[in-house]
Design a protein around this motif. Structure first.
Motif, PDB file in Angstrom:
ATOM      1  N   ASP A   1      34.963-139.391  51.895  1.00 32.60           N
ATOM      2  CA  ASP A   1      36.201-138.902  52.500  1.00 32.60           C
ATOM      3  C   ASP A   1      35.943-137.919  53.634  1.00 32.60           C
ATOM      4  O   ASP A   1      36.873-137.297  54.155  1.00 32.60           O
ATOM      5  CB  ASP A   1      37.100-138.263  51.440  1.00 32.60           C
ATOM      6  CG  ASP A   1      36.447-137.055  50.768  1.00 32.60           C
ATOM      7  OD1 ASP A   1      35.316-136.694  51.146  1.00 32.60           O
ATOM      8  OD2 ASP A   1      37.070-136.477  49.854  1.00 32.60           O
ATOM      9  N   GLY A   2      34.687-137.761  54.004  1.00 36.20           N
ATOM     10  CA  GLY A   2      34.332-136.837  55.070  1.00 36.20           C
ATOM     11  C   GLY A   2      33.851-135.495  54.569  1.00 36.20           C
ATOM     12  O   GLY A   2      33.399-134.658  55.360  1.00 36.20           O
ATOM     13  N   LYS A   3      33.905-135.310  53.247  1.00 33.09           N
ATOM     14  CA  LYS A   3      33.501-134.023  52.677  1.00 33.09           C
ATOM     15  C   LYS A   3      32.177-134.113  51.919  1.00 33.09           C
ATOM     16  O   LYS A   3      31.654-133.101  51.464  1.00 33.09           O
ATOM     17  CB  LYS A   3      34.600-133.521  51.729  1.00 33.09           C
ATOM     18  CG  LYS A   3      35.937-133.276  52.414  1.00 33.09           C
ATOM     19  CD  LYS A   3      37.002-132.848  51.419  1.00 33.09           C
ATOM     20  CE  LYS A   3      38.352-132.656  52.106  1.00 33.09           C
ATOM     21  NZ  LYS A   3      39.424-132.283  51.146  1.00 33.09           N
ATOM     22  N   GLY A   4      31.660-135.336  51.785  1.00 34.01           N
ATOM     23  CA  GLY A   4      30.408-135.528  51.069  1.00 34.01           C
ATOM     24  C   GLY A   4      29.218-135.522  52.016  1.00 34.01           C
ATOM     25  O   GLY A   4      29.190-134.773  53.003  1.00 34.01           O
ATOM     26  N   PRO A   5      28.219-136.391  51.763  1.00 38.73           N
ATOM     27  CA  PRO A   5      27.033-136.448  52.618  1.00 38.73           C
ATOM     28  C   PRO A   5      27.345-136.757  54.083  1.00 38.73           C
ATOM     29  O   PRO A   5      26.529-136.489  54.959  1.00 38.73           O
ATOM     30  CB  PRO A   5      26.200-137.567  51.980  1.00 38.73           C
ATOM     31  CG  PRO A   5      26.647-137.616  50.559  1.00 38.73           C
ATOM     32  CD  PRO A   5      28.100-137.274  50.587  1.00 38.73           C
TER      33      PRO A   5
END
Length: 415
Positions: free
Chosen positions: A76-80
């Motif tokens: 979602d854009g918040k992980g790796p």
């Protein structure tokens, strides 16, 4: 299990057609997965190239949508992705203008200075086939492209539109680069189940002894889609289903199903075994083609509750187009292993289910030992390798239904 992760060398990747569909759906999601799995060196850079005007942020946002939809690890854009995107940038250039390639030379030199070492450089041509010669000549003007140890050029399918154009492209590339630098890529072979074909066949004594015309009745390979050509009408007008799927993706899969055991998994050895299969494919006369192949084109109608256009009504499609959106072929492999075993392949748009599968249909077992009522639901053994939407292997066999009578039911083992 031993750690077998082998990180890449510091690498600079240029993707021509960086804003295109293939990079959005396949390339960046694959690179992202390699990053998450720990295969990429800490020093790597991915540069998308194209004529469209993108800022780095806009380009990254575009690619993130592809990660969300097509990566096996949606982010979602918040992980790796937050760390991965720092290695991604965009460079606007016209690949048809030779002077523009100085921008790539400059980028290579800047990267070498920033990293303190010479990077491996990968030029990936994710573009229309007519641009291959133009880009190859442009890349050849870059001094770093001639470093045989550290530079590679990757050509996506389709490799030419017929035999003559493929030979001409091969000759051009051979005149510009060394053969070890050139990679002719069919991205379909990266799919997990496709790679599993060789493991399933040659790592198991259960299957290989019966992988021949003595036990197999026929083989089916299906690549079906529930959508039309969408926004690819212009491309499809130059290819059609036969060229887009059968002569590359599906034939590659057919070769992996039918090839003899390799002595190693070295690239040239696998290629040679595949080539032996292609040499054994029966050539049809014009009259025989009508008996062994069929092509079609979807019309207007309803698909899963929605009204859809005919192919001739799609954007960038000629109103009288005869391009095929469905193709099916019956192949014969004339060698000792496969003599008499037909291989049925088919692909098409707007079909009932979205699926890609290989089905090995074994010959019928004798029924005479069982009472007639025991074999009402009898089915021949069947091995199915599903490539998409899910990756699995299914083995269908007969088993006794619980109870006092000898009644047989087909059951399926899935893994």
């Amino acid at each position: 299990m031993a750690n077998i992760i082998k990180k890449t060398a510091p690498t600079l990747i240029f993707i021509f057609g960086g804003s295109g569909d293939l990079n959005h759906r396949k390339l960046t999601p694959a690179l992202y997965n390699l990053y998450v799995d720990g295969f990429l060196n800490d020093k790597f850079s991915i540069v998308g190239l194209g004529r469209s005007a993108y800022s780095d942020k806009k380009f990254r946002d575009h690619l993130l949508e592809g990660i969300k939809q097509f990566s096996r690890r949606p982010d979602d854009g918040k992980g790796p992705w937050k760390e991965f995107q720092e290695h991604v940038s965009y460079l606007q250039m016209d690949a048809g203008t030779e002077s523009e390639y100085a921008l790539l030379d400059k980028k290579i030199k800047e990267t070498e200075k920033a990293w303190g070492e010479k990077p491996s450089v990968l030029f990936y041509l994710s573009v229309a086939p007519n641009l291959f010669p133009v880009i190859a000549k442009g890349v050849a003007t870059i001094p770093a492209a001639h470093d045989e140890q550290n530079a590679r050029i990757v050509i996506e399918k389709p490799f030419g539109h017929d035999l003559q154009s493929a030979l001409e492209l091969n000759a051009l590339l051979a005149g510009l680069f060394k053969e070890d630098q050139i990679y002719r890529i069919d991205h379909y072979l990266g799919k997990e189940t496709v790679q599993n074909i060789l493991a399933l066949r040659f790592a198991n004594t259960l299957f290989e002894p019966i992988w021949n015309n003595k036990y197999i009745d026929h083989v089916q390979i299906t690549a079906a889609e529930t959508v039309g050509v969408e926004d690819r009408g212009g491309y499809y007008e130059t290819s059609g289903a036969l060229r887009d799927m059968i002569q590359n993706h599906i034939l590659q899969v057919l070769c992996m199903v039918a090839m003899e055991a390799p002595v190693s998994f070295e690239a040239n050895e696998i290629r040679n075994k595949k080539t032996d299969v292609l040499k054994a494919l029966r050539r049809y006369t014009k009259d025989e083609v009508k008996e062994n192949a069929v092509r079609g084109q979807y019309g207007a109608g309803w698909m899963k509750g929605e009204q859809v256009h005919s192919y001739r009504e799609e954007k960038n499609v000629a109103p009288n187009s005869n391009i095929d959106t469905y193709a099916a072929v019956k192949f014969h492999i004339d060698n000792w292993r496969w003599q008499g075993v037909p291989f049925y392949v088919r692909t098409g748009k707007y079909l009932q289910d979205k699926t890609t599968m290989i089905t090995i249909h074994f010959k019928q077992a004798p029924k005479y030992a069982f009472p007639p009522e025991a074999v009402d639901a009898w089915r021949p053994n069947r091995l199915t390798l599903t490539i998409q939407p899910q990756n699995d292997v299914r083995l269908l066999f007969q088993a006794k239904h619980p109870g006092q009578t000898m009644s047989l039911d087909p059951v399926e083992m899935v893994f």
